[in-house]
Motif scaffolding. Sequence first.
Motif, PDB file in Angstrom:
ATOM      1  N   ARG A  68       9.992  53.946  44.838  1.00 56.75           N
ATOM      2  CA  ARG A  68      10.554  53.176  43.689  1.00 56.75           C
ATOM      3  C   ARG A  68      12.293  53.072  43.880  1.00 56.75           C
ATOM      4  O   ARG A  68      12.834  53.762  44.531  1.00 56.75           O
ATOM      5  N   SER A  69      12.708  51.999  42.955  1.00 58.62           N
ATOM      6  CA  SER A  69      14.213  51.835  42.991  1.00 58.62           C
ATOM      7  C   SER A  69      14.926  52.767  41.921  1.00 58.62           C
ATOM      8  O   SER A  69      14.276  53.444  41.027  1.00 58.62           O
ATOM      9  N   PHE A  70      16.027  52.984  41.991  1.00 64.60           N
ATOM     10  CA  PHE A  70      16.691  53.995  41.168  1.00 64.60           C
ATOM     11  C   PHE A  70      16.709  53.568  39.549  1.00 64.60           C
ATOM     12  O   PHE A  70      16.716  54.576  38.739  1.00 64.60           O
ATOM     13  N   GLU A  71      16.439  52.231  39.203  1.00 61.01           N
ATOM     14  CA  GLU A  71      16.358  52.047  37.545  1.00 61.01           C
ATOM     15  C   GLU A  71      14.921  51.844  37.226  1.00 61.01           C
ATOM     16  O   GLU A  71      14.615  51.658  36.225  1.00 61.01           O
ATOM     17  N   GLU A  72      14.092  51.941  38.151  1.00 54.48           N
ATOM     18  CA  GLU A  72      12.641  51.888  37.815  1.00 54.48           C
ATOM     19  C   GLU A  72      12.017  53.054  36.968  1.00 54.48           C
ATOM     20  O   GLU A  72      12.379  54.250  37.375  1.00 54.48           O
ATOM     21  N   PHE A  73      11.373  52.618  36.037  1.00 59.00           N
ATOM     22  CA  PHE A  73      10.553  53.911  35.148  1.00 59.00           C
ATOM     23  C   PHE A  73       8.916  53.718  35.366  1.00 59.00           C
ATOM     24  O   PHE A  73       8.411  54.678  35.337  1.00 59.00           O
ATOM     25  N   ILE A  74       8.522  52.786  36.110  1.00 58.66           N
ATOM     26  CA  ILE A  74       7.102  52.677  36.611  1.00 58.66           C
ATOM     27  C   ILE A  74       6.944  53.169  37.846  1.00 58.66           C
ATOM     28  O   ILE A  74       7.912  53.502  38.623  1.00 58.66           O
ATOM     29  N   HIS A  75       5.826  53.694  38.260  1.00 57.88           N
ATOM     30  CA  HIS A  75       5.551  54.698  39.434  1.00 57.88           C
ATOM     31  C   HIS A  75       5.998  54.135  40.608  1.00 57.88           C
ATOM     32  O   HIS A  75       6.490  55.094  41.299  1.00 57.88           O
ATOM     33  N   HIS A  76       5.944  52.711  40.937  1.00 59.03           N
ATOM     34  CA  HIS A  76       6.456  52.392  42.471  1.00 59.03           C
ATOM     35  C   HIS A  76       6.600  50.932  42.448  1.00 59.03           C
ATOM     36  O   HIS A  76       6.268  50.202  41.512  1.00 59.03           O
ATOM     37  N   ASN A  77       7.542  50.542  43.319  1.00 58.08           N
ATOM     38  CA  ASN A  77       7.921  49.217  43.670  1.00 58.08           C
ATOM     39  C   ASN A  77       7.534  48.636  44.930  1.00 58.08           C
ATOM     40  O   ASN A  77       7.405  47.499  45.488  1.00 58.08           O
ATOM     41  N   LEU A  78       6.941  49.854  45.802  1.00 60.43           N
ATOM     42  CA  LEU A  78       6.837  49.347  47.243  1.00 60.43           C
ATOM     43  C   LEU A  78       5.729  50.383  47.560  1.00 60.43           C
ATOM     44  O   LEU A  78       5.962  51.738  47.443  1.00 60.43           O
ATOM     45  N   VAL A  79       4.484  49.997  48.278  1.00 57.68           N
ATOM     46  CA  VAL A  79       3.760  51.114  48.786  1.00 57.68           C
ATOM     47  C   VAL A  79       3.464  50.583  50.184  1.00 57.68           C
ATOM     48  O   VAL A  79       3.302  49.542  50.511  1.00 57.68           O
ATOM     49  N   LEU A  80       4.027  51.786  50.937  1.00 54.15           N
ATOM     50  CA  LEU A  80       3.726  51.502  52.518  1.00 54.15           C
ATOM     51  C   LEU A  80       2.339  52.059  52.633  1.00 54.15           C
ATOM     52  O   LEU A  80       2.199  53.430  52.293  1.00 54.15           O
ATOM     53  N   GLY A 162      25.023  52.422  48.806  1.00 58.61           N
ATOM     54  CA  GLY A 162      24.112  51.360  49.082  1.00 58.61           C
ATOM     55  C   GLY A 162      23.032  51.352  48.232  1.00 58.61           C
ATOM     56  O   GLY A 162      21.739  50.608  48.310  1.00 58.61           O
ATOM     57  N   CYS A 163      22.959  51.885  46.968  1.00 53.91           N
ATOM     58  CA  CYS A 163      21.706  52.211  46.113  1.00 53.91           C
ATOM     59  C   CYS A 163      21.227  50.942  45.744  1.00 53.91           C
ATOM     60  O   CYS A 163      21.809  50.046  45.210  1.00 53.91           O
ATOM     61  N   LEU A 164      19.638  51.040  46.137  1.00 51.75           N
ATOM     62  CA  LEU A 164      18.787  50.053  45.389  1.00 51.75           C
ATOM     63  C   LEU A 164      18.293  50.256  44.278  1.00 51.75           C
ATOM     64  O   LEU A 164      17.726  51.329  43.803  1.00 51.75           O
ATOM     65  N   VAL A 165      18.536  49.367  43.113  1.00 54.81           N
ATOM     66  CA  VAL A 165      18.525  49.730  41.689  1.00 54.81           C
ATOM     67  C   VAL A 165      17.092  49.054  41.024  1.00 54.81           C
ATOM     68  O   VAL A 165      16.571  49.479  40.067  1.00 54.81           O
ATOM     69  N   ARG A 166      16.672  47.917  41.697  1.00 52.64           N
ATOM     70  CA  ARG A 166      15.619  47.024  41.016  1.00 52.64           C
ATOM     71  C   ARG A 166      14.962  46.644  42.302  1.00 52.64           C
ATOM     72  O   ARG A 166      15.383  46.047  43.142  1.00 52.64           O
ATOM     73  N   LEU A 167      13.424  46.023  41.794  1.00 53.67           N
ATOM     74  CA  LEU A 167      12.824  45.161  42.903  1.00 53.67           C
ATOM     75  C   LEU A 167      13.208  43.802  42.015  1.00 53.67           C
ATOM     76  O   LEU A 167      12.993  43.801  40.852  1.00 53.67           O
ATOM     77  N   ASP A 168      13.752  42.903  42.872  1.00 56.12           N
ATOM     78  CA  ASP A 168      14.004  41.776  42.174  1.00 56.12           C
ATOM     79  C   ASP A 168      13.119  40.510  42.401  1.00 56.12           C
ATOM     80  O   ASP A 168      12.625  39.908  41.219  1.00 56.12           O
ATOM     81  N   HIS A 169      12.571  40.254  43.650  1.00 56.40           N
ATOM     82  CA  HIS A 169      11.761  39.296  43.797  1.00 56.40           C
ATOM     83  C   HIS A 169      10.649  39.258  45.098  1.00 56.40           C
ATOM     84  O   HIS A 169      11.036  39.998  46.075  1.00 56.40           O
ATOM     85  N   PHE A 170       9.591  38.413  45.197  1.00 59.83           N
ATOM     86  CA  PHE A 170       8.939  38.215  46.241  1.00 59.83           C
ATOM     87  C   PHE A 170       9.497  37.031  46.830  1.00 59.83           C
ATOM     88  O   PHE A 170       9.949  35.993  46.199  1.00 59.83           O
ATOM     89  N   ASN A 171       8.991  36.476  48.202  1.00 57.35           N
ATOM     90  CA  ASN A 171       9.225  35.135  48.740  1.00 57.35           C
ATOM     91  C   ASN A 171       7.785  34.654  49.540  1.00 57.35           C
ATOM     92  O   ASN A 171       7.710  35.511  50.532  1.00 57.35           O
ATOM     93  N   GLN A 172       7.161  33.954  49.345  1.00 56.00           N
ATOM     94  CA  GLN A 172       5.989  33.394  49.988  1.00 56.00           C
ATOM     95  C   GLN A 172       5.988  32.057  50.937  1.00 56.00           C
ATOM     96  O   GLN A 172       6.996  31.402  50.242  1.00 56.00           O
ATOM     97  N   VAL A 173       5.374  32.251  51.941  1.00 56.97           N
ATOM     98  CA  VAL A 173       5.595  31.179  52.684  1.00 56.97           C
ATOM     99  C   VAL A 173       3.942  30.168  52.486  1.00 56.97           C
ATOM    100  O   VAL A 173       3.094  31.100  52.689  1.00 56.97           O
ATOM    101  N   THR A 174       4.087  28.964  52.159  1.00 57.00           N
ATOM    102  CA  THR A 174       2.887  28.071  52.097  1.00 57.00           C
ATOM    103  C   THR A 174       3.208  26.654  52.396  1.00 57.00           C
ATOM    104  O   THR A 174       4.461  26.152  52.443  1.00 57.00           O
ATOM    105  N   PRO A 175       2.128  26.151  53.044  1.00 53.54           N
ATOM    106  CA  PRO A 175       2.461  24.910  53.529  1.00 53.54           C
ATOM    107  C   PRO A 175       2.886  23.691  52.680  1.00 53.54           C
ATOM    108  O   PRO A 175       3.422  22.764  53.070  1.00 53.54           O
ATOM    109  N   ASP A 176       2.259  23.744  51.454  1.00 53.58           N
ATOM    110  CA  ASP A 176       2.446  22.467  50.452  1.00 53.58           C
ATOM    111  C   ASP A 176       3.070  23.149  49.467  1.00 53.58           C
ATOM    112  O   ASP A 176       2.527  23.464  48.333  1.00 53.58           O
ATOM    113  N   VAL A 177       4.397  22.968  49.266  1.00 54.37           N
ATOM    114  CA  VAL A 177       5.288  23.490  48.015  1.00 54.37           C
ATOM    115  C   VAL A 177       4.876  22.898  46.804  1.00 54.37           C
ATOM    116  O   VAL A 177       4.988  23.648  45.922  1.00 54.37           O
ATOM    117  N   PRO A 178       4.784  21.509  46.620  1.00 54.09           N
ATOM    118  CA  PRO A 178       4.466  21.055  45.520  1.00 54.09           C
ATOM    119  C   PRO A 178       3.001  21.464  44.883  1.00 54.09           C
ATOM    120  O   PRO A 178       3.012  21.679  43.722  1.00 54.09           O
TER     121      PRO A 178
END
Length: 371
Positions: A68-80, A162-178
């Motif tokens: 998790r990031s430093f400002e997060e209060f839920i269990h995790h932001n990233l699972v490896l 270099g503290c990471l404080v929040r999860l901000d966003h995802f970015n997805q690749v898809t063939p047809d954006v509209p």
Amino acid sequence: MTEPVVTDRNPIPAPANRIPTPSSPAPDIVRCAYMEIVVTDLAASRAFYVDVLGLVVTEEDDEAVYLRSFEEFIHHNLVLRKGPVAAVAAFSYRVRTPEDLDLAVAFYEELGCRVERRTSGWTKGIGDSVRVEDPLGFPYEFFHEVEHVERLAWRYDLQTPGCLVRLDHFNQVTPDVPRAVAYMEDLGFRVTEDIQDEAGTTYAAWMRRKPTVHDTAMTGGDGPRMHHVAFATHEKHNIIAICDKLGALRLSDHIERGPGRHGVSNAFYLYLRDPDGHRIEIYTQDYWTGDPDNPVVTWDVHDNQRRDWWGNSVVPSWYTDASLVLDLDGEPKPLVTRTDDSEMEVTIGADGFSYTREGDAAKGFKLGNTL
Ligand SMILES: [Fe+2]
């Protein structure tokens, strides 16, 4: 058209091949909450995310590390999670109430998607969840109940430059954006920015639930793939500190692009590649988007300041590389090829530069020309 065009609504028309709008209401999504990625060498990935980037270990075992990031209060932001093929197992969103899980089931069943309910304990730290293979082929997850953990916002004794404080966003690749945007609007997302050309081809779009520029973006390309997951820092100098640390550790090969400032989103950025090649963005200081009439910004694909406000070139790997995603059986999803023009081919010419704004060459501004 070089200056971005600002309107008060989504400027991307829904295409004729749009995914039908379900009659069931969409679940009320609060925010992007965590991503589950499969890594091939758990120790190497742990070293990168914990020892180098400083994410906090909430829990771990021989199979997975919950970060998790430093400002997060839920269990995790990233699972490896350890596995044979580097890929993404889940893009996970928190919903407002437990009943929103029922809405998610009804919404996706109406779309004919594969839907699985997972009971509490399937993933450590979260309660019941719903996982789906969405109409674009992405493994989406929704959950409400979650284990609270200590929010380390005030723990300056633990925070690094270099503290990471929040999860901000995802970015997805898809063939047809509209087509993707129309479906995401049905799911309750709102467009904040996009990239188009004068012929109306849409190359990318940014969409939000929380009042920032995005919770996820759709980038045009062969998909479904994961382009990146982004963590926020407080200030620009935190990103410089990460670059300095990578240099000091002789790990600068992990830097793919940046640091720089985006045109889209106005955020300061840095792109890194983890030991498996998964792309991580470090991101800070975009803007408030929570008003109902938030202006939508459309960038010209030929504006070389859209991806980097200072006009620096985008490395080709940033356009071509992305992570596979998994179906609910854990198998990589086959890719569908983009048939519309690609942003890389439109904006990076044979000379390898991305400075293609119409008319600039004639004015002597094209890189490589004598001013
Ligand atoms: Fe991003």
